[in-house]
Design a protein around this motif. Structure first.
Motif, PDB file in Angstrom:
ATOM      1  N   MET A 309       0.820  -1.204   0.000  1.00 16.45           N
ATOM      2  CA  MET A 309       0.000   0.000   0.000  1.00 16.45           C
ATOM      3  C   MET A 309       0.862   1.265   0.000  1.00 16.45           C
ATOM      4  O   MET A 309       0.544   2.252  -0.669  1.00 16.45           O
ATOM      5  CB  MET A 309      -0.933  -0.008   1.213  1.00 16.45           C
ATOM      6  N   LEU A 310       1.970   1.247   0.734  1.00 14.77           N
ATOM      7  CA  LEU A 310       2.883   2.387   0.725  1.00 14.77           C
ATOM      8  C   LEU A 310       3.473   2.602  -0.659  1.00 14.77           C
ATOM      9  O   LEU A 310       3.572   3.743  -1.141  1.00 14.77           O
ATOM     10  CB  LEU A 310       3.994   2.175   1.756  1.00 14.77           C
ATOM     11  N   TYR A 311       3.857   1.509  -1.311  1.00 17.99           N
ATOM     12  CA  TYR A 311       4.434   1.633  -2.641  1.00 17.99           C
ATOM     13  C   TYR A 311       3.414   2.186  -3.631  1.00 17.99           C
ATOM     14  O   TYR A 311       3.731   3.083  -4.422  1.00 17.99           O
ATOM     15  CB  TYR A 311       4.947   0.280  -3.125  1.00 17.99           C
ATOM     16  N   GLN A 312       2.192   1.670  -3.570  1.00 20.07           N
ATOM     17  CA  GLN A 312       1.183   2.155  -4.509  1.00 20.07           C
ATOM     18  C   GLN A 312       0.817   3.604  -4.211  1.00 20.07           C
ATOM     19  O   GLN A 312       0.605   4.406  -5.132  1.00 20.07           O
ATOM     20  CB  GLN A 312      -0.065   1.280  -4.461  1.00 20.07           C
ATOM     21  N   GLY A 313       0.758   3.962  -2.936  1.00 23.97           N
ATOM     22  CA  GLY A 313       0.505   5.358  -2.589  1.00 23.97           C
ATOM     23  C   GLY A 313       1.599   6.269  -3.109  1.00 23.97           C
ATOM     24  O   GLY A 313       1.324   7.379  -3.596  1.00 23.97           O
ATOM     25  N   TRP A 314       2.833   5.816  -3.028  1.00 21.97           N
ATOM     26  CA  TRP A 314       3.963   6.599  -3.551  1.00 21.97           C
ATOM     27  C   TRP A 314       3.835   6.781  -5.060  1.00 21.97           C
ATOM     28  O   TRP A 314       4.111   7.858  -5.589  1.00 21.97           O
ATOM     29  CB  TRP A 314       5.270   5.888  -3.214  1.00 21.97           C
ATOM     30  N   THR A 315       3.388   5.737  -5.755  1.00 21.62           N
ATOM     31  CA  THR A 315       3.197   5.831  -7.204  1.00 21.62           C
ATOM     32  C   THR A 315       2.175   6.907  -7.548  1.00 21.62           C
ATOM     33  O   THR A 315       2.389   7.728  -8.451  1.00 21.62           O
ATOM     34  CB  THR A 315       2.735   4.474  -7.772  1.00 21.62           C
ATOM     35  N   TYR A 316       1.067   6.920  -6.844  1.00 18.97           N
ATOM     36  CA  TYR A 316       0.048   7.946  -7.107  1.00 18.97           C
ATOM     37  C   TYR A 316       0.585   9.340  -6.797  1.00 18.97           C
ATOM     38  O   TYR A 316       0.243  10.306  -7.485  1.00 18.97           O
ATOM     39  CB  TYR A 316      -1.206   7.662  -6.271  1.00 18.97           C
ATOM     40  N   TRP A 317       1.401   9.454  -5.772  1.00 19.77           N
ATOM     41  CA  TRP A 317       1.959  10.756  -5.417  1.00 19.77           C
ATOM     42  C   TRP A 317       2.906  11.269  -6.506  1.00 19.77           C
ATOM     43  O   TRP A 317       2.857  12.430  -6.895  1.00 19.77           O
ATOM     44  CB  TRP A 317       2.690  10.655  -4.084  1.00 19.77           C
ATOM     45  N   VAL A 318       3.735  10.373  -7.031  1.00 14.98           N
ATOM     46  CA  VAL A 318       4.700  10.765  -8.066  1.00 14.98           C
ATOM     47  C   VAL A 318       3.980  11.237  -9.327  1.00 14.98           C
ATOM     48  O   VAL A 318       4.390  12.217  -9.965  1.00 14.98           O
ATOM     49  CB  VAL A 318       5.644   9.587  -8.387  1.00 14.98           C
ATOM     50  N   PHE A 319       2.897  10.562  -9.688  1.00 18.06           N
ATOM     51  CA  PHE A 319       2.177  10.888 -10.923  1.00 18.06           C
ATOM     52  C   PHE A 319       0.894  11.664 -10.636  1.00 18.06           C
ATOM     53  O   PHE A 319      -0.131  11.459 -11.280  1.00 18.06           O
ATOM     54  CB  PHE A 319       1.855   9.607 -11.693  1.00 18.06           C
ATOM     55  N   ARG A 320       0.953  12.590  -9.682  1.00 17.65           N
ATOM     56  CA  ARG A 320      -0.238  13.325  -9.260  1.00 17.65           C
ATOM     57  C   ARG A 320      -0.532  14.542 -10.124  1.00 17.65           C
ATOM     58  O   ARG A 320      -1.649  15.071 -10.063  1.00 17.65           O
ATOM     59  CB  ARG A 320      -0.069  13.779  -7.814  1.00 17.65           C
ATOM     60  N   LYS A 321       0.405  15.012 -10.930  1.00 18.67           N
ATOM     61  CA  LYS A 321       0.219  16.256 -11.678  1.00 18.67           C
ATOM     62  C   LYS A 321      -0.770  16.065 -12.826  1.00 18.67           C
ATOM     63  O   LYS A 321      -0.941  14.967 -13.353  1.00 18.67           O
ATOM     64  CB  LYS A 321       1.555  16.759 -12.209  1.00 18.67           C
ATOM     65  N   ARG A 322      -1.388  17.165 -13.220  1.00 15.99           N
ATOM     66  CA  ARG A 322      -2.354  17.130 -14.317  1.00 15.99           C
ATOM     67  C   ARG A 322      -1.655  16.842 -15.644  1.00 15.99           C
ATOM     68  O   ARG A 322      -0.494  17.218 -15.855  1.00 15.99           O
ATOM     69  CB  ARG A 322      -3.117  18.449 -14.407  1.00 15.99           C
ATOM     70  N   VAL A 323      -2.402  16.205 -16.532  1.00 13.38           N
ATOM     71  CA  VAL A 323      -1.897  15.872 -17.860  1.00 13.38           C
ATOM     72  C   VAL A 323      -2.435  16.894 -18.864  1.00 13.38           C
ATOM     73  O   VAL A 323      -3.639  17.161 -18.892  1.00 13.38           O
ATOM     74  CB  VAL A 323      -2.336  14.450 -18.270  1.00 13.38           C
ATOM     75  N   THR A 324      -1.563  17.455 -19.647  1.00 11.48           N
ATOM     76  CA  THR A 324      -1.983  18.427 -20.667  1.00 11.48           C
ATOM     77  C   THR A 324      -2.107  17.755 -22.022  1.00 11.48           C
ATOM     78  O   THR A 324      -1.478  16.727 -22.283  1.00 11.48           O
ATOM     79  CB  THR A 324      -0.975  19.583 -20.764  1.00 11.48           C
ATOM     80  N   VAL A 325      -2.932  18.330 -22.865  1.00 11.39           N
ATOM     81  CA  VAL A 325      -3.106  17.819 -24.232  1.00 11.39           C
ATOM     82  C   VAL A 325      -1.993  18.401 -25.103  1.00 11.39           C
ATOM     83  O   VAL A 325      -1.933  19.625 -25.285  1.00 11.39           O
ATOM     84  CB  VAL A 325      -4.483  18.188 -24.804  1.00 11.39           C
ATOM     85  N   GLU A 326      -1.134  17.548 -25.589  1.00 13.65           N
ATOM     86  CA  GLU A 326      -0.016  17.983 -26.415  1.00 13.65           C
ATOM     87  C   GLU A 326      -0.339  17.725 -27.880  1.00 13.65           C
ATOM     88  O   GLU A 326      -0.800  16.631 -28.223  1.00 13.65           O
ATOM     89  CB  GLU A 326       1.268  17.239 -26.037  1.00 13.65           C
ATOM     90  N   PRO A 327      -0.103  18.698 -28.755  1.00 11.23           N
ATOM     91  CA  PRO A 327      -0.373  18.481 -30.189  1.00 11.23           C
ATOM     92  C   PRO A 327       0.566  17.429 -30.761  1.00 11.23           C
ATOM     93  O   PRO A 327       1.672  17.215 -30.281  1.00 11.23           O
ATOM     94  CB  PRO A 327      -0.101  19.857 -30.811  1.00 11.23           C
TER      95      PRO A 327
END
Length: 331
Positions: A309-327
């Motif tokens: 659970m700690l590892y998966q929580g860390w994964t979500y924290w690392v990839f928490r930023k919003r994703v932008t639409v890139e052309p």
């Protein structure tokens, strides 16, 4: 707490974790072609779940393995009686996983379109069939004196079970739409927010109908209270979404799913496979492994579950930023 009861709670917790986490990426997969109007937007939608979807499926694997180890007779009855729907879920998850991994391997819009179709289909089928499966667990299925399933495929497709399938799917769609509003930007975020409002209302109606029917079939005061809390959490999520508070909205839908699944397990206990004939119902005590096996499993789970659970929580924290639409880059 007896080890048998403890392990029933553990397995319920694993299923709750699976539906909360896999629920939103099922919703994202279902909405891939709805919200993603072109290749850059679809790529952004897929990117929101790219780092986490396979980790979410670990909860399913662990839930199945824990059931096999702690309640072998429950596992045998469930996987034999529900063989066809569970096999269909497995095939859908495999195709979905392949499509998510291979979508970006070729710079070909036709190829990516086919992968997008597999992602959508591979998200709809499990969402629908998991709802049908859990509805049948609450309703009860035909079992003989040896706790073997003696019904047909048609017995699993009752109106209540179909309502469960549609309700699960609707909730996952709303959960996924709110997740996309939380993880994307600009126009894609706005469309996700608006869609979450519409799908959330539909999901709320279906969930209320399903839970009321479930409680009428097999419920008590405790399960009714938990089910009521699930409805409140879902309504609160829709209110938060209206005011563009996506973090609170996502917390609300996650809590609603967790409480709704909890209500189903509370209503079912102490049975693990309710039968249409109460005399042949399989209970947790009857299905459990030996006390020594449960004790060993408890030590293993106590050590490794927090680490995972700690590892998966860390994964979500690392990839928490919003994703932008890139052309798409033009050569």
């Amino acid at each position: 707490m007896e080890l048998t009861t403890l392990w029933f709670v553990v397995i319920a917790f694993l299923w709750i974790g699976y539906f909360v986490l896999e629920g939103f990426d099922f919703g994202v997969g279902i909405l891939l072609r709805v919200l993603g109007r072109d290749e850059p937007e679809r790529r952004a939608v897929v990117t929101t779940i790219g780092p986490v979807w396979d980790g979410n499926e670990v909860w399913l694997i662990v839930a199945g393995g824990a059931t096999f180890a702690a309640f072998p007779e429950w596992y045998a009855t469930l996987f034999s009686g529900f063989y066809l729907p569970l096999f269909a879920i497995l095939v859908a998850l495999i195709l979905r996983g392949v499509a998510l991994e291979y979508r970006g391997k070729r710079d070909d819009l036709l190829w990516r379109g086919r992968m997008d179709t597999l992602i959508t289909v591979g998200s709809v089928i499990p969402a629908l069939l998991w709802g049908i499966t859990f509805a049948n667990l609450v309703r009860g299925v035909p079992l003989d004196a040896d706790h073997e399933y003696v019904g047909s495929l048609g017995d699993l497709l009752s109106p209540f079970a179909l309502l469960g399938g549609v309700a699960f799917t609707a909730v996952f769609v709303a959960h996924g739409a709110i997740f996309l509003a939380l993880r994307t930007t600009d126009e894609l975020r706005q469309r996700a927010n608006r869609l979450a409002a519409r799908t959330g209302l539909v999901a709320a109606v279906l969930v209320v109908a399903f839970l009321l029917w479930a409680l009428n079939l097999r419920g008590d005061t405790a399960s009714a209270v938990v089910a009521g809390a699930a409805v409140v959490a879902l309504v609160a999520a829709l209110v938060a979404n209206k005011y563009r508070r996506e973090g609170w909205a996502f917390t609300g839908t996650a809590l609603a799913i967790a409480l709704a699944v909890t209500a189903l397990f509370v209503a079912m206990f102490p049975a693990v496979m309710p039968s249409t004939d109460p005399a042949t119902t399989l209970t947790a005590v009857e299905a459990a492994s030996t006390p020594y096996t449960l004790k060993v499993l408890t030590w293993i789970a106590g050590i490794f579950t927090p680490l995972v659970m700690l590892y998966q929580g860390w994964t979500y924290w690392v990839f928490r930023k919003r994703v932008t639409v890139e052309p798409v880059a033009v050569a």
